[in-house]
Design an enzyme around this catalytic site. Structure first.
Site, PDB file in Angstrom:
ATOM      1  N   LEU A  92      54.629  83.705 -19.044  1.00 43.43           N
ATOM      2  CA  LEU A  92      54.687  82.265 -19.369  1.00 43.43           C
ATOM      3  C   LEU A  92      53.508  81.733 -18.903  1.00 43.43           C
ATOM      4  O   LEU A  92      52.467  82.161 -18.056  1.00 43.43           O
ATOM      5  CB  LEU A  92      55.824  81.812 -18.885  1.00 43.43           C
ATOM      6  CG  LEU A  92      57.316  82.261 -19.405  1.00 43.43           C
ATOM      7  CD1 LEU A  92      58.437  82.051 -18.432  1.00 43.43           C
ATOM      8  CD2 LEU A  92      57.346  81.962 -20.756  1.00 43.43           C
ATOM      9  N   PRO A  93      52.957  80.041 -19.119  1.00 43.75           N
ATOM     10  CA  PRO A  93      51.788  79.802 -18.898  1.00 43.75           C
ATOM     11  C   PRO A  93      51.526  79.300 -17.778  1.00 43.75           C
ATOM     12  O   PRO A  93      50.487  79.273 -17.292  1.00 43.75           O
ATOM     13  CB  PRO A  93      51.748  78.594 -20.072  1.00 43.75           C
ATOM     14  CG  PRO A  93      52.728  78.795 -21.089  1.00 43.75           C
ATOM     15  CD  PRO A  93      53.978  79.777 -20.465  1.00 43.75           C
ATOM     16  N   THR A 121      50.428  84.457 -14.960  1.00 39.65           N
ATOM     17  CA  THR A 121      49.541  84.261 -13.585  1.00 39.65           C
ATOM     18  C   THR A 121      49.918  83.024 -12.901  1.00 39.65           C
ATOM     19  O   THR A 121      50.029  81.722 -13.543  1.00 39.65           O
ATOM     20  CB  THR A 121      48.200  83.741 -14.163  1.00 39.65           C
ATOM     21  OG1 THR A 121      47.860  85.268 -14.959  1.00 39.65           O
ATOM     22  CG2 THR A 121      47.168  83.892 -12.954  1.00 39.65           C
ATOM     23  N   LYS A 196      45.056  89.325  -9.151  1.00 39.93           N
ATOM     24  CA  LYS A 196      44.863  88.761 -10.529  1.00 39.93           C
ATOM     25  C   LYS A 196      43.977  87.326 -10.428  1.00 39.93           C
ATOM     26  O   LYS A 196      42.892  87.120 -11.183  1.00 39.93           O
ATOM     27  CB  LYS A 196      46.227  88.443 -11.180  1.00 39.93           C
ATOM     28  CG  LYS A 196      46.114  87.679 -12.596  1.00 39.93           C
ATOM     29  CD  LYS A 196      45.168  88.703 -13.327  1.00 39.93           C
ATOM     30  CE  LYS A 196      44.976  87.837 -14.837  1.00 39.93           C
ATOM     31  NZ  LYS A 196      46.146  87.273 -15.563  1.00 39.93           N
ATOM     32  N   LYS A 271      43.363  76.683 -15.361  1.00 39.88           N
ATOM     33  CA  LYS A 271      44.478  76.585 -14.625  1.00 39.88           C
ATOM     34  C   LYS A 271      44.656  77.822 -13.580  1.00 39.88           C
ATOM     35  O   LYS A 271      44.737  77.548 -12.444  1.00 39.88           O
ATOM     36  CB  LYS A 271      45.810  77.088 -15.658  1.00 39.88           C
ATOM     37  CG  LYS A 271      47.108  77.255 -14.945  1.00 39.88           C
ATOM     38  CD  LYS A 271      47.643  78.287 -14.445  1.00 39.88           C
ATOM     39  CE  LYS A 271      47.722  79.074 -15.748  1.00 39.88           C
ATOM     40  NZ  LYS A 271      48.363  80.725 -15.331  1.00 39.88           N
TER      41      LYS A 271
END
Length: 324
Positions: A92-93, A121, A196, A271
């Site tokens: 998901l975003p 992430t 990440k 983001k």
């Protein structure tokens, strides 16, 4: 045919087939997948190819229909999806959507044997919060973000960075191998996300560097393909140049050849850079280039390019005047 006479491409295809076959030796698993975007749809497809029973949810009906055509079962509620799954993978975003999705998915309780795997992430702090919430309900949660982009998702060659216990890592490894070729246990909960975020910060910096260098070389009269060949056989070689070059015509499969459509959006890397900045501030770690990269990509978003692939930064470099 003997393995020693196989081409590298044939050997890779053979090994991926073997991994997928081994992943279902204990029987096909019921796997839930929430989030069928550019990455998620391809990852989910590879789970079907590996022989698992897939249960999917996404707010996009076309995305769900595409997986249903391949054999997946579509759910209207994530809570029902979770109750019918041995593993649930979320892709998901952002933090807010992940947090809300898990609240909704676990509101009616969870199966005690289910393992939730978040491959989005998000911040390491949110990982720790979700792990505590889901553990209190009796299930398990780990973070397993990915690297490799859409090509890696399509070809099942992603790198997974796993945060959790050794036992949890071993429990999910075979499932993750259906979607990736490198599954690394990074440590405790949140360490997958820490890896990440650091990787994506470096990716953003390298893409800006490649874009600057390519633009400068072209303005000096060098052919873009010639200079890219030099970079990729010299000390400047990197993924952003060799696999994902931002100059149209250099890498046939790169988003640069599709007017920077698809791929990894500038909004998403902005983001991620914001999350990396937060982690850096919390640990008192200097990230001068990371902070500058964040400003560059925020500038792209402010100019209305947030939906374009992050390699569109080269297109902006081509303009006579560029400012952050």
């Amino acid at each position: 045919m003997s393995l020693r006479v196989m081409s590298p491409a044939m050997l890779n295809a053979w090994s991926q087939t073997l991994v997928r076959a081994m992943s279902t030796q204990g029987g096909a698993k019921n796997i839930g997948f929430v989030g069928l975007g550019n990455m998620g749809a391809n990852m989910a497809s590879n789970l079907i190819k590996a022989g698992h029973k897939l249960h999917v949810f996404d707010i996009s009906k076309p995305a769900c229909d595409g997986l249903a055509a391949k054999g997946a079962t579509v759910y209207a509620k994530t809570s029902e999806l979770a109750k019918n799954s041995d593993f649930v993978i979320t892709m998901l975003p952002n933090n807010a959507i992940v947090d809300a999705s898990y609240d909704e998915m676990t509101a009616d309780g969870v199966n005690k044997d289910t393992i939730f795997i978040d491959s989005s992430t998000i911040s390491p702090d949110l990982v720790k919060s979700l792990q505590k919430k889901i553990s209190a309900k009796g299930a398990r949660f780990i973070d397993a973000p990915v690297s490799g982009g859409v090509p890696g998702a399509e070809q099942a060659t992603l790198t997974f960075m796993v945060g959790g216990t050794e036992a949890e890592y071993n429990a999910v490894k075979a499932v993750l191998e259906c979607m990736g070729k490198k599954i690394t246990h990074c440590g405790v909960y949140g360490m997958g996300q820490a890896a990440k975020l650091c990787n994506n910060m470096m990716l953003a910096i390298s893409m800006i560097g490649v874009s600057e260098a390519m633009n400068l070389a072209v303005r000096q009269g060098l052919d873009a393909n010639v200079f890219a060949e030099i970079i990729n056989s010299s000390t400047g070689r990197c993924w952003a140049s060799e696999i994902y070059n931002p100059v149209p015509g250099v890498c046939p499969s790169a988003p640069a050849n599709r007017d920077y459509a698809g791929g990894f959006s500038s909004a998403l890397i902005t983001k991620d850079l914001g999350l990396a900045s937060g982690v850096a501030n919390a640990s008192n770690s200097p990230i001068p280039l990371g902070s500058l990269a964040h400003k560059v990509y925020q500038s792209l978003c402010d100019k209305g390019l947030g939906n374009k692939d992050f390699s569109v930064v080269y297109d902006l470099m081509k303009k006579e005047k560029f400012s952050v």
